[in-house]
Design a protein around this motif. Structure first.
Motif, mmCIF file in Angstrom:
data_model
loop_
_atom_site.group_PDB
_atom_site.id
_atom_site.type_symbol
_atom_site.label_atom_id
_atom_site.label_comp_id
_atom_site.label_asym_id
_atom_site.label_seq_id
_atom_site.Cartn_x
_atom_site.Cartn_y
_atom_site.Cartn_z
ATOM 1 N N TYR A 208 10.267 -3.232 67.612
ATOM 2 C CA TYR A 208 11.589 -2.597 67.607
ATOM 3 C C TYR A 208 12.572 -3.569 66.958
ATOM 4 N N LEU B 21 20.417 -0.468 72.599
ATOM 5 C CA LEU B 21 19.932 0.041 73.878
ATOM 6 C C LEU B 21 20.284 -0.897 75.024
ATOM 7 N N ARG C 47 13.318 5.721 72.319
ATOM 8 C CA ARG C 47 12.712 4.977 73.431
ATOM 9 C C ARG C 47 11.936 5.903 74.358
ATOM 10 N N GLU C 48 12.529 7.035 74.699
ATOM 11 C CA GLU C 48 11.897 7.935 75.663
ATOM 12 C C GLU C 48 10.769 8.754 75.048
ATOM 13 N N TYR D 151 18.078 -2.142 67.221
ATOM 14 C CA TYR D 151 17.607 -1.177 68.222
ATOM 15 C C TYR D 151 17.725 -1.777 69.620
ATOM 16 N N ARG D 152 17.224 -2.993 69.786
ATOM 17 C CA ARG D 152 17.259 -3.640 71.102
ATOM 18 C C ARG D 152 18.693 -3.909 71.555
ATOM 19 N N THR E 180 18.083 6.196 72.226
ATOM 20 C CA THR E 180 17.568 6.510 73.567
ATOM 21 C C THR E 180 16.437 7.515 73.461
#
Length: 209
Positions: free
Chosen positions: A127, A135, A96-97, A131-132, A93
């Motif tokens: 990605y 999330l 991503r941010e 990872y995908r 996370t």
């Protein structure tokens, strides 16, 4: 075609040496520097002027995402591929941010690394499937980490889970120890903890570490 100026930040000497050797022989890329820590990397960036960063997420002192934030204050347009062995929802996370254009596990092979690096260098994103998937599951939760914790709270929690004190965290992030304690108190409230030990236990129970 102009080679993409690339800079590496990796604390593991053997892996950093591999990346340097591999990148030097990779067509379309030019290695302009490498550093074993975020702090040293930030010192070298102005002289290196990279267009692309390869960053290890777990670094001594400032972590890779804190390095990326600092790098973008120096070079606003720089792009980044983050490498890590972490797969927990808190770490991903935060990736991503952070706005990093790519993420790849360190267990990936050279072909996957080359494809990810090329995609990011070309202005796209890359990605990994893991990872995908991670999330995607996290975003489906009503109490997903990105929904209940602010970016700063996520950052402070990452340092708590790494065993750092409020003073150490404050020095690394660049805020006061009192502000760190404020975020720590909020974290305990949100994760149902009454002390630091419970905070770590509850965070792990929720898959955040």
């Amino acid at each position: 075609m102009k080679a993409v100026r690339t800079f590496i930040v990796e604390d593991q000497g053997m892996f950093r040496a591999f990346l340097e050797q591999w990148l030097t022989a990779l067509p379309g890329f030019k290695l302009v520097g490498a550093a074993p820590s975020s702090e040293e990397g930030l010192v070298l960036l102005p002289g290196a002027q990279p267009e692309l960063l390869i960053i290890d997420l777990q670094l001594p002192g400032m972590d890779g995402l804190e390095f990326l934030a600092g790098a973008r204050r120096i070079l606003p347009g720089v792009r980044a591929l983050v490498l890590s062995s972490l797969e927990d929802s808190l770490a991903l996370t935060r990736v991503r941010e952070s706005g990093a254009q790519g993420y790849l596990e360190k267990s990936a092979g050279p072909a996957e690394l080359r494809a990810a690096l090329q995609a990011v260098a070309d202005g796209g994103h890359s990605y990994s499937p893991r990872y995908r998937e991670t999330l995607g599951r996290e975003q489906a939760k009503p109490q997903g980490v990105g929904k209940i914790l602010s970016r700063r709270e996520q950052e402070v929690l990452a340092h708590i889970l790494a065993g750092r004190s409020s003073r150490q965290t404050a020095e690394l992030i660049g805020i006061s120890a009192r502000t760190v304690e404020f975020h720590r108190a909020n974290l305990m409230g949100k994760l149902g903890a009454s002390n630091a030990a419970e905070l770590i236990t509850n965070a792990r129970r929720q898959g955040l570490a």
